[in-house]
Enzyme design. Structure first.
Site, PDB file in Angstrom:
ATOM      1  N   ARG A  99       0.785  -1.135  -0.156  1.00 34.38           N
ATOM      2  CA  ARG A  99       0.051   0.018   0.159  1.00 34.38           C
ATOM      3  C   ARG A  99       0.851   1.114   0.138  1.00 34.38           C
ATOM      4  O   ARG A  99       0.332   2.190  -0.576  1.00 34.38           O
ATOM      5  CB  ARG A  99      -0.748   0.024   1.021  1.00 34.38           C
ATOM      6  N   GLU A 145      -9.378   6.186   7.102  1.00 34.07           N
ATOM      7  CA  GLU A 145      -8.060   6.336   7.154  1.00 34.07           C
ATOM      8  C   GLU A 145      -7.646   7.702   6.593  1.00 34.07           C
ATOM      9  O   GLU A 145      -6.720   8.394   6.755  1.00 34.07           O
ATOM     10  CB  GLU A 145      -7.404   5.068   6.696  1.00 34.07           C
TER      11      GLU A 145
END
Lengths: 796, 484
Positions: free
Chosen positions: A351, A753
């Site tokens: 990621r 997030e």
């Protein structure tokens, strides 16, 4: 369906009169609370309070350690390695066994199943055997009548370790090719040629520290043996299904013998994804050996020493760019400090690669990602999951480019944004279809008075010898979905009882983020009943099986849709029933305001439910959802790993003291995209809370390991998360006005997030202030920007 | 009157507990013995505030409310007090207390684990401000909540709740009833292993008779020896009840702060004399620790990173040591002989601290450098007191923390200043002398090099402030001051 509240705004600093539209906190005394049942209003879109708020403020909300203990419950404490790397030659637990209240001591040989945890990579022992690989690694457990007896005795266990050289530095690990997983490279075009041909080139290094989760509720699990070798485990976990799997694996049982339950966590932030599994396995092993219920509640210091953190990263980069600061070539090496085992480091490092573009088109690019093995805790998921470590790098590079060219960093950022018609394919070959970056940043630039303030600050700095201010806008574009495609599925159960009350259960877990509240809102609207008629029950592996972790910001997207589908099934049953009664089509029956309305008759929901039951109509259902469109090749890291992107931008102003390096965040303006908000109060809470947590990561939260590998910042006395006093005096958050362009629950977007990374604007503003103080266009600041690191960046 | 059991008032009723070991904490008693699990353990060291409860004590015929950390409070220390936990605030019909209602309305709880602690800190503010008709400002709320950590909300909604709670219909404590109940519990407390006499005579005789007993005051450090080092004590001698040690005496030349005076009250007195110390005072730990800890305890404990000592040393404070039938007095800096060692004899106790009042023209600044502004421990603490006569340094006192094994007086830097004209050159020379005087260590708070560099830079800050520079200290900077 969502009665969206337009542009929901909250401002700080205004006191009670200052923010008239911030939910309900400015109600005059005696005004009717909007929480009172308002049967005609849909639940979604309203700023309803958290479903547990009233219990939480009264101290009646139950966490794992609050559950009344079963008679005979024992308490466990871990025996920890005091050496970062060494051969485990033996243990002597005689003194511990002789201590008051001690009922047993257990080690690896007491594991009936696999002594290696059922992690993806299968590389982490349940208890250290033969060797230890970090200070704080768990070697065994002491079990006693009370917590303090267990903890005292655990320290009395003598552990004989022959020390070996330890690798504590990520660059040293990389030099020795010490990795937990093989390196990964993502490449597009010919970056070497692009760099060579670039009008300007820069290169540099960067170090970014990790972060301790500091959930207020420490790790805890409570394992209760049941009849016929079955187990009930209460776990403070974001992933009950994984806890179930790990416990069964360690006990040598099938998954169907283990039930895991979690009503709520006192905070998770990623720290209770895999890490909670360790606690549960340890508690269950102790309970198995002693045939008694066992609770394991870590002392905060042990929690710091045992569990993984956000991955610290180090970077080497080379960038080529034109006169406007637009990147023409980029080569990056990113070193993830993974600690001693793989845990989730593979997907975290992936990621980081995915988000190295953040909001920008990278062109010819190569990103090499190294998953370095060090003798520290095994670093793990933490809000953003590698995203922050990718985003901060590109923001740092663009800041450097701007200062190098003498341009405004915002102009350089804008020059690099993804395009809408072209320059719109990511380095992992996904087309960005929902790009709102340019209008969003432009709106924030105006509303925050960015240009004027930059000029004001420059004038002010010129006259201020000691204090220097800095200002920066940084955007975020964050990919939503688990990058492991198979995790993007969810299930739920909706029960309508004969009195018309509704219970929903789903695979997601509540850690404070308001997931249950949002799902109750969705279900209430689907059935057309008031929010107050719906309750959400504890997450349990026996109700909705095989659920994914509540992670990747996806809790509402996945479980909300599954719950919506479950409720829709019940509604369809009721509609068909009413259609039969009234001789109309089922599609003509609607549900709203607690009523069931057909072209012929309007009936109360409760009345319909009662007659439907009498007519043997199914009043409960499951629901299942899987995210459409996504696919991804995990070897080449290409495809469409994300269903959509969430966007936002923040403008932050800071001040630094050039005598001490102390710094303050003075003002923050945020414009953030949550699609059509299911609950503006909860979304605002996620944005504000995530942002402040991000400030912590980048300023005061410093993890310090000493030269022996001992984590010296071991508790809140030494590890400093933000306090109330760190709240910026001006802090204004606005929500972007458009719904999700993809078909997502209620038109909403994930919010857990993305706002965390908006705090990178604070760090860039600090670098702006450092550059103003230095006057040479350099800002060699690392993260976190502690007072000491800021002072160091001002010289040399 | 002596009682073998712990007795306190809760929910209007007498709670009586026997056979409680001396080192058992209030949190353990609440959660494990009384089954009241609303109060949470977050850290076990008084740094997160999840375990906050409010204590009520009869002081001059009135109830005084103090939010404290129950995780490091010894259970015996609440004998004779009233105790409120988060479960005790809602009405019998479940109606939430204004502190709770405001938290709901403002969306102040997310995961909810820190929430009981915040609610109790807010309850303390409610009793001490709202019920007294005093306004709750945002600044007050930030200070009062400085010892409570929240990891979810980012604090904005909680600060809103602090302001909002005054708008909820008022709920009061039946103080007359609680005072009457507390009057029944007055007196010394002496259970097996825990001695808390209410007179100085009794205290000193117990000290002489039990020299090995662990002396405690507010227990904000000793509490960690229990929770983190797992220490057990055969005997504990609690000094906080001796009425003679609980006084602050104002004299023309100095104030006398008794060893059992809380840090909150002690700093209030010090700030009254020197208003510029307010932010320094508020940066001492968090409010629950200042409410429990004592100035005498901070001084006797002698941590090299305790913040009171540099201030007291710079101000020329003297310490009074008491024993049965005698006492002695010495400059505070002479009290310390090494890392956490001092001159206290086995039969002696710290009695009080004598702090000279400010002289006309005195320039005093207290600087604390830490990673976080609130509730942190100093990497470097530096306090400088200077008096000038005709442009020359006529009197100087410099106390420093975080730079040696004990709190210290910077004698070499003082020597570099005394008698010199107060000029930029003198300041520079003093900065160099100060840097040369100490060899600080590197640890998790700061490196040695940073500590040394900052020591000198703080002298430069002092110089600039002495010349009238404003807005050069972020500790108390206002945005208007910066943005102007």
């Amino acid at each position: 369906m969502n009665a969206r509240e337009g542009e929901f705004t909250a401002a700080t600093g205004g006191g009670p009169a200052g923010a008239a539209d911030a939910g309900e906190r400015n109600l005059a005394p005696g005004t009717q609370s909007p929480h009172a049942p308002t049967a005609t209003q849909p639940a979604a879109g309203r700023a309803l309070p958290h479903e547990s708020a009233r219990a939480q403020v009264a101290g009646t909300a139950t966490y794992v350690d609050d559950i009344p203990e079963v008679r005979g419950t024992l308490h466990a404490a871990p025996i920890l390695s005091t050496v970062a790397h060494g051969l485990l030659r033996g243990v002597d637990a005689e003194a511990a066994r002789a201590m008051p209240g001690v009922r047993g001591v257990l080690f690896a040989e007491d594991i009936p199943g696999d002594p290696v945890l059922a992690t993806f990579v299968h590389d982490e022992p349940v208890f250290a055997r033969d060797k230890v690989e970090h200070v704080g690694q768990v070697i065994g457990l002491v079990v006693a009548d009370t917590v303090m007896q267990a903890r005292r005795a655990a320290r009395a266990v003598q552990v004989d370790i022959e020390p070996l050289p330890a690798v504590l530095d990520v660059r040293e690990a990389h030099a020795k090719q010490s990795y937990v997983l093989p390196p990964v490279t993502v490449r597009r075009g010919e970056p070497e040629q692009a760099l060579a041909a670039a009008r300007h080139q820069l290169q540099g290094q960067l170090e970014v520290g990790g972060q301790e989760h500091f959930y207020l509720e420490g790790q805890v699990a409570y394992a209760v043996p049941m009849e016929q070798d079955q187990w009930h485990v209460y776990s403070s976990t974001q992933h009950p299904a994984e806890v179930q799997h790990w416990v069964a694996h360690a006990l040598g049982l099938e998954n169907n013998a283990v039930t895991v339950e979690c009503r709520r966590m006192g905070g998770g932030f990623g720290g209770k994804e895999t890490q909670a599994g360790h606690m549960a396995v340890w508690a269950a092993l102790a309970a198995h050996k002693l045939r008694r219920p066992v609770k394991l509640r870590l002392d905060r210091d042990d929690d710091f020493l045992v569990t993984g953190k956000r991955h610290p990263f180090a970077y080497d980069w080379e960038a080529g760019f034109d006169d406007t600061g637009r990147l023409t070539g980029l080569k990056v090496a990113m070193l993830a400090n993974c600690g001693f085992s793989a845990d989730l480091s593979g997907p975290v490092a992936d990621r980081a690669i995915f988000h190295t573009d953040n909001a920008y088109y990278l062109g010819d690019v190569e990103i090499r990602s190294y998953r370095c093995k060090t003798n520290t805790q095994s670093h793990t998921a933490f809000r953003g999951f590698g995203g922050p470590q990718g985003v901060i790098l590109i923001e740092a590079i663009l800041g450097e480019i701007a200062r190098h060219l003498g341009l405004d960093p915002l102009d350089v950022r804008k020059a690099n944004l993804y395009g809408v018609e072209d320059r719109n394919v990511t380095h992992y070959r996904m087309k960005v279809e929902d790009n709102i970056l340019d209008p969003l940043i432009t709106q924030l630039e105006a509303s925050s008075r960015y240009r004027e303030r930059r000029a004001e600050i420059a004038r002010w700095n010129a006259k201020s010898p000691v204090i220097k201010r800095g200002l920066a806008i940084t955007p975020i574009k964050f990919g939503i979905s688990f990058t492991a495609t198979f995790f993007n599925q969810a299930g739920a159960l909706v029960h309508v009882f004969t009195d018309g009350s509704v219970q929903v259960n789903h695979g997601g877990t509540e850690m404070g983020q308001g997931l249950h509240t949002k799902i109750m809102q969705v279900v209430a609207d689907e059935l057309g009943v008031p929010f107050e008629r719906v309750r959400c029950t504890a997450t349990e592996t026996g109700k909705v099986p095989n659920a994914s972790a509540t992670a990747a910001s996806s809790g509402t997207d996945l479980n909300g849709r599954a719950a919506q589908f479950a409720a829709r099934n019940v509604r369809d049953n009721l509609a068909a029933f009413v259609a039969g009664l009234d001789g109309c089509g089922a599609g003509a029956v609607s549900f709203r305001g607690g009523q069931v309305i057909s072209p012929k008759t309007t009936r109360g929901f409760d009345e319909v439910v009662k007659s439907a039951y009498a007519n043997r109509i199914q009043l409960w259902s499951d629901g299942f959802y899987r995210t459409p469109k996504i696919h991804y090749d995990k070897v080449t890291l290409t495809g469409r790993p994300f269903y959509y992107f969430a966007y936002g931008a923040a403008c932050s102003e800071v001040a630094i003291d050039t005598l001490t390096g102390e710094n303050r965040v003075l003002a923050v303006d945020i414009l953030h995209d949550v699609g059509t908000s299911l609950n503006p109060a909860i979304d605002l809470g996620q944005i504000e809370g995530g942002f402040i947590q991000g400030i912590g990561w980048l300023t005061t939260e410093q993890l310090v390991w000493n030269d022996k590998g001992l984590l010296a910042t071991h508790a809140p006395s030494t590890y400093k998360i933000p306090t109330a006093g760190d709240l910026p005096p001006h802090f204004q958050v606005r929500l972007w006005h458009e719904g999700n362009r993809e078909d997502n629950v209620g038109g909403s977007k994930a919010v857990g997030e993305p706002p965390f990374m908006l705090a990178i604007s604070v760090w860039e503003a600090l670098r702006d202030a450092v550059a103003a103080a230095r006057g040479d266009g350099l800002a060699p600041l690392v993260a976190p920007a502690t007072a000491e690191n800021v002072l160091r960046s001002l010289h040399g | 009157m002596h009682s073998q059991t712990i007795r306190f008032i809760r929910r209007g009723e007498l709670v009586s507990l026997g056979n409680v070991p001396p080192a058992r904490t209030l949190l353990e008693v609440l959660r494990e013995d009384l089954g009241c699990t609303g109060t949470k353990e977050g850290c076990g060291e008084g740094d997160c505030g999840a375990c906050t409860v409010v204590l009520g004590e009869a002081v001059d015929g009135r109830l005084q409310y103090r939010a404290v950390n129950s995780c490091i409070k010894l259970a015996h220390s609440v004998d004779g007090l009233a105790v409120w936990t988060v479960e005790d605030l809602a009405g019998p019909d479940g109606t939430l207390h204004p502190a709770q209602e405001a938290m709901v309305r403002c969306h102040g709880s997310q995961c909810g684990f820190c929430t009981p602690g915040f609610v109790m800190s807010l309850f303390g503010v409610y009793q001490n401000y709202v019920c007294q008709g005093k306004p709750v400002t945002r600044e007050l709320a930030q200070s009062a909540l400085s010892g409570n950590l929240c990891r979810c909300t980012g604090y904005r909604p909680i600060l809103d709740a602090a302001v909002e709670m005054a708008a909820v219909p008022k709920v009061g404590v039946d103080e007359a009833k609680v005072l009457a109940q507390l009057a029944q519990l007055r007196g010394s407390h002496e259970a097996a292993g825990y001695m808390a006499p209410d007179s100085l005579d009794e205290l000193l005789s117990l000290r002489a008779a039990h020299p090995d007993a662990q002396v405690v005051a507010g227990c904000t450090d000793v509490g960690l020896w229990v929770t983190k080092q797992h220490r057990e004590f055969a005997q504990v001698l609690d000094v906080t009840r001796a009425r003679e040690l609980r006084r602050i005496e104002q004299h023309p030349s100095h104030i006398v702060i008794g060893a059992a005076v809380s840090l909150s009250d002690a700093y209030d007195a010090l700030v009254q004399d020197r208003p510029q110390l307010r932010s320094f005072a508020e940066r001492f730990a968090g409010l629950p620790v200042r409410n429990a800890g004592t100035l005498g305890g901070n001084v006797a404990n002698g941590s090299p990173i305790g913040d009171s000592m540099p201030l007291l040393i710079a101000r020329g404070a003297r310490i009074v040591l008491l024993r049965q039938g005698g006492q002695r007095e010495l400059p505070l800096e002479d009290f310390y002989t090494g890392y956490r060692r001092n001159v206290l004899a086995p039969d002696e106790l710290v009695g009080s601290v004598l702090v000279p009042r400010p002289q006309p023209g005195e320039l005093l600044r207290a600087y604390k450098i830490s990673k976080r502004f609130e509730d942190d421990i100093s990497a470097v603490c530096l306090v400088i007191r200077m008096e000038l006569e005709a442009g020359r340094v006529a009197s100087i006192g410099i106390g420093a923390g975080g730079v040696a094994a004990t709190p210290v007086r910077a004698r070499q830097a003082e020597a570099a200043l005394l008698g010199q004209p107060w000029t930029e050159d003198t300041a520079r020379a003093a900065a160099e002398a100060l840097r040369a005087e100490f060899q600080p260590i590197s640890d998790m708070r700061a490196s040695a090099a940073y500590r040394q560099q900052v020591l000198g830079n703080l002298v430069q800050r002092f110089w600039l402030e002495s010349q009238g520079a404003r807005g050069i200290n972020l500790e108390r900077i206002a945005i208007g001051e910066v943005a102007a």
